[in-house]
Design a protein around this motif. Structure first.
Motif, PDB file in Angstrom:
ATOM      1  N   ASN A   1       0.826  -1.207   0.000  1.00 20.41           N
ATOM      2  CA  ASN A   1       0.000   0.000   0.000  1.00 20.41           C
ATOM      3  C   ASN A   1       0.865   1.265   0.000  1.00 20.41           C
ATOM      4  O   ASN A   1       0.591   2.215  -0.737  1.00 20.41           O
ATOM      5  N   ASP A   2       1.911   1.290   0.818  1.00 19.95           N
ATOM      6  CA  ASP A   2       2.789   2.456   0.874  1.00 19.95           C
ATOM      7  C   ASP A   2       3.495   2.698  -0.454  1.00 19.95           C
ATOM      8  O   ASP A   2       3.614   3.844  -0.906  1.00 19.95           O
TER       9      ASP A   2
ATOM     10  N   THR B   1       0.779   3.873  -3.057  1.00 15.36           N
ATOM     11  CA  THR B   1       0.361   5.240  -2.733  1.00 15.36           C
ATOM     12  C   THR B   1       1.430   6.246  -3.128  1.00 15.36           C
ATOM     13  O   THR B   1       1.136   7.297  -3.715  1.00 15.36           O
ATOM     14  N   SER B   2       2.681   5.946  -2.819  1.00 17.00           N
ATOM     15  CA  SER B   2       3.784   6.832  -3.198  1.00 17.00           C
ATOM     16  C   SER B   2       3.895   6.963  -4.709  1.00 17.00           C
ATOM     17  O   SER B   2       4.134   8.060  -5.239  1.00 17.00           O
TER      18      SER B   2
ATOM     19  N   CYS C   1       1.483   6.593  -6.913  1.00 22.65           N
ATOM     20  CA  CYS C   1       0.342   7.391  -7.376  1.00 22.65           C
ATOM     21  C   CYS C   1       0.555   8.881  -7.099  1.00 22.65           C
ATOM     22  O   CYS C   1       0.085   9.734  -7.860  1.00 22.65           O
ATOM     23  N   ASP C   2       1.247   9.188  -6.030  1.00 21.97           N
ATOM     24  CA  ASP C   2       1.546  10.580  -5.676  1.00 21.97           C
ATOM     25  C   ASP C   2       2.831  11.074  -6.335  1.00 21.97           C
ATOM     26  O   ASP C   2       3.311  12.164  -6.029  1.00 21.97           O
TER      27      ASP C   2
END
Length: 139
Positions: free
Chosen positions: A28-29, A32-33, A35-36
């Motif tokens: 997930n981390d 998420t990173s 995607c950001d």
């Protein structure tokens, strides 16, 4: 800081935290990173031999201060890890050697004691403002 219990980074030996939850958190981390559009560095350490380099005095001090183990329980753990001897055998010859570090192999306590030994590692990582996960793979 971990006082009397494991750090929140520790996945093993904490209710509701397992191999699966540790893996899901890391995935997930990373996603998420990505995607950001942030950079992610994943450092994985092979600590298999580290079990054998556990300093007995440091381990016993952490058990006492960080995990509040005292009295007979601490005395038993002291006798469990200290003053052990190993033998190196070649043919019929045996050579005794004192074990000055490490947690006894084959013991069910080995992974738990090692997890307690490395528990302050999370303090160093969080001081550097990084995310960290200590999965149960150190078992």
């Amino acid at each position: 800081m971990s006082t009397g219990r494991f750090s929140e980074c520790q996945s093993a030996y904490r209710l509701g935290h397992s191999t699966e939850t540790a893996l899901l958190e890391v995935v997930n981390d990373v996603v998420t990173s990505a995607c950001d559009r942030q950079t992610t560095v994943l450092l994985s350490l092979d600590i298999l031999a580290a079990f054998d380099s556990t300093d007995h005095d440091i381990l016993l001090e952490r058990l006492s201060t960080d995990f509040r183990i005292s009295g007979n329980a601490l005395g038993w753990l002291h006798s469990f890890v200290m003053d052990r001897t190993q033998y190196i055998a070649i043919g019929n010859e045996r050579s005794p050697a004192n074990c000055t570090s490490g947690v006894p192999q084959g013991s069910v306590l080995r992974p738990l004691l090692f997890a307690k030994y490395v528990s302050p590692m999370s303090n160093i990582i969080t001081y550097g403002h990084c995310d960290m996960s200590l999965p149960p793979s150190i078992r």
